[in-house]
Design a protein around this motif. Sequence first.
Motif, PDB file in Angstrom:
ATOM      1  N   UNK A 431       0.822  -1.226   0.000  1.00 29.25           N
ATOM      2  CA  UNK A 431       0.000   0.000   0.000  1.00 29.25           C
ATOM      3  C   UNK A 431       0.851   1.268   0.000  1.00 29.25           C
ATOM      4  N   UNK A 432       2.018   1.222   0.718  1.00 28.46           N
ATOM      5  CA  UNK A 432       2.911   2.402   0.720  1.00 28.46           C
ATOM      6  C   UNK A 432       3.675   2.470  -0.601  1.00 28.46           C
ATOM      7  N   UNK A 433       4.012   1.309  -1.157  1.00 31.61           N
ATOM      8  CA  UNK A 433       4.812   1.272  -2.397  1.00 31.61           C
ATOM      9  C   UNK A 433       4.071   1.925  -3.562  1.00 31.61           C
ATOM     10  N   UNK A 434       2.771   1.636  -3.678  1.00 34.07           N
ATOM     11  CA  UNK A 434       2.026   2.140  -4.852  1.00 34.07           C
ATOM     12  C   UNK A 434       1.828   3.661  -4.803  1.00 34.07           C
ATOM     13  N   UNK A 435       2.102   4.270  -3.649  1.00 30.54           N
ATOM     14  CA  UNK A 435       1.953   5.739  -3.555  1.00 30.54           C
ATOM     15  C   UNK A 435       3.195   6.480  -4.071  1.00 30.54           C
ATOM     16  N   UNK A 436       4.264   5.741  -4.404  1.00 29.78           N
ATOM     17  CA  UNK A 436       5.514   6.391  -4.820  1.00 29.78           C
ATOM     18  C   UNK A 436       5.455   6.781  -6.300  1.00 29.78           C
ATOM     19  N   UNK A 437       6.471   7.495  -6.719  1.00 23.77           N
ATOM     20  CA  UNK A 437       6.605   7.893  -8.137  1.00 23.77           C
ATOM     21  C   UNK A 437       6.654   6.618  -8.992  1.00 23.77           C
ATOM     22  N   UNK A 439       8.007   4.993 -11.610  1.00 19.73           N
ATOM     23  CA  UNK A 439       9.138   4.088 -11.887  1.00 19.73           C
ATOM     24  C   UNK A 439       9.581   3.374 -10.605  1.00 19.73           C
ATOM     25  N   UNK A 440       9.704   4.179  -9.506  1.00 18.94           N
ATOM     26  CA  UNK A 440      10.140   3.614  -8.226  1.00 18.94           C
ATOM     27  C   UNK A 440       9.070   2.651  -7.684  1.00 18.94           C
ATOM     28  N   UNK A 441       7.793   3.028  -7.888  1.00 21.74           N
ATOM     29  CA  UNK A 441       6.685   2.193  -7.400  1.00 21.74           C
ATOM     30  C   UNK A 441       6.743   0.806  -8.039  1.00 21.74           C
ATOM     31  N   UNK A 442       7.044   0.772  -9.336  1.00 21.99           N
ATOM     32  CA  UNK A 442       7.128  -0.514 -10.040  1.00 21.99           C
ATOM     33  C   UNK A 442       8.206  -1.393  -9.416  1.00 21.99           C
ATOM     34  N   UNK A 443       9.394  -0.789  -9.160  1.00 17.56           N
ATOM     35  CA  UNK A 443      10.506  -1.552  -8.537  1.00 17.56           C
ATOM     36  C   UNK A 443      10.088  -2.110  -7.179  1.00 17.56           C
TER      37      UNK A 443
END
Length: 468
Positions: A431-437, A439-443
């Motif tokens: 849930x925190x990961x998908x809030x990132x920019x 390209x970074x979210x995908x990683x």
Amino acid sequence: KSGLDPSGAWHAWGMACLKAGNLSSAREKFNRCLKPPMDLNQLNHGSRLVQDVIQYLESTVKPILIADDDYFATLRELEATLRTRSLSLEMMCEGKIQHNSYYQECLFYLHSYGTNLAIISFYMRHDCMREALLHLLHKETPSEVFIEGIFIPSYESGKLHMLENLLETIDPGLESWGVYLIAACKYLQRKNYYHILYELQQFMKDHVRAAMTCIRFFTHGAKSYTELGGKQTWLLKIKDHLKVYLQEVSRSSGRKKMAFTFRKKMSATDVSRHINTVDLQMEVTKFLHRCESSGTSQMTGSSLPTLFGNNNMKMDVACKVMLEGKNIEEGFGIAFRVLQDFQLEATEVYSKVAKQLVKQQKYSEIRQLLKCVNESGVAAKNDGDNIILNCLNEFKNIPAEDLDNLIQDMDSDENKIQAYVMCNKLRSAYLVSVRQEKTRAVQLVQHVRQLAENGGDDVVKAICAQWL
């Protein structure tokens, strides 16, 4: 004729001459069998033969009681008196019998055939401490002879003050005695005679070493800060010694050379730093003494940390101060000053405290610690996050709600994800990961999906796959 060693016969003949009172003839006989020692500074009293001669001469010279006690004298004493009266016996005011020819005879044999220790010990036996010291000085005798022949007999017979007075009379600056005094201090330290050592250091005006001895008096054997609370006078004495030393340094700075060669030196900056340490230790002692008295004290350790130890011990003091107050905030100010003054690794100390709070199940105190750290003004950007990450090794013991609250308190989303992953909360990490920019979210989501697959968490793996 038979080739036997004649020295035994000469010695027996010499002793017979002594007993007959024929001193000059005795000298002649002894000259044929007595030899001076190879090393005058050896730590013994010379050959057995010389010791026998001295022993006999000393037993012959007895102080004569001239006052009303005369009629108590036994017949034997009267005989001895009659035998030695012709030898012009004179009692000296200090109980010396230096004018007696038997006394002079002892000195003749000692100087001819005895060691320096034998001569010095003879003077000491006859209350001639001044002569013993002068002999030591003129012959440049090693310090071991001073310890064995003068120092030990002086303190054992309660004459240390008399020795100190004589040392000062012979050389008011004590410079000639420097080597001997330092050796005496080392001897006392080896023997753990710290009270005599402290007295001697004060006499030497060696203020830096006296301060170090006071530190030992303060810390040694104390099992609690309640005990240290009762020993605070030693802290005041440390400060007094250091201040006097500073005054002496400033007085002598105008002169070309500082005279105190054998006294321990220290730069004014270092002395000021040590005075600050003492002030801080006083604050720590008062605070922890109060905590122990009021019963808020939790920690029990095998050794009692003080600020006079190494950096690890100083860090233990900072931890102890934070953990033993009513709450973290109460002791944080003093602990923060310890960390700043000694430039200690603050994050390491805070992490140690946080782990201790987890063990004590005081999760709200961890949040208070983070608040104090952030408000201290010197915390780096990720300090708070690192403190939380460091105590998440114990996450299994932390209730779910408290664990969530701690992770929510983190500043960086990257750190939050790392924390959730550490605690196997992969859904929260997603849930925190998908809030990132993007390209970074995908990683990040790919990483979470991989962890879910490895851990057999099909639900999170499916959510990640769908988002990707």
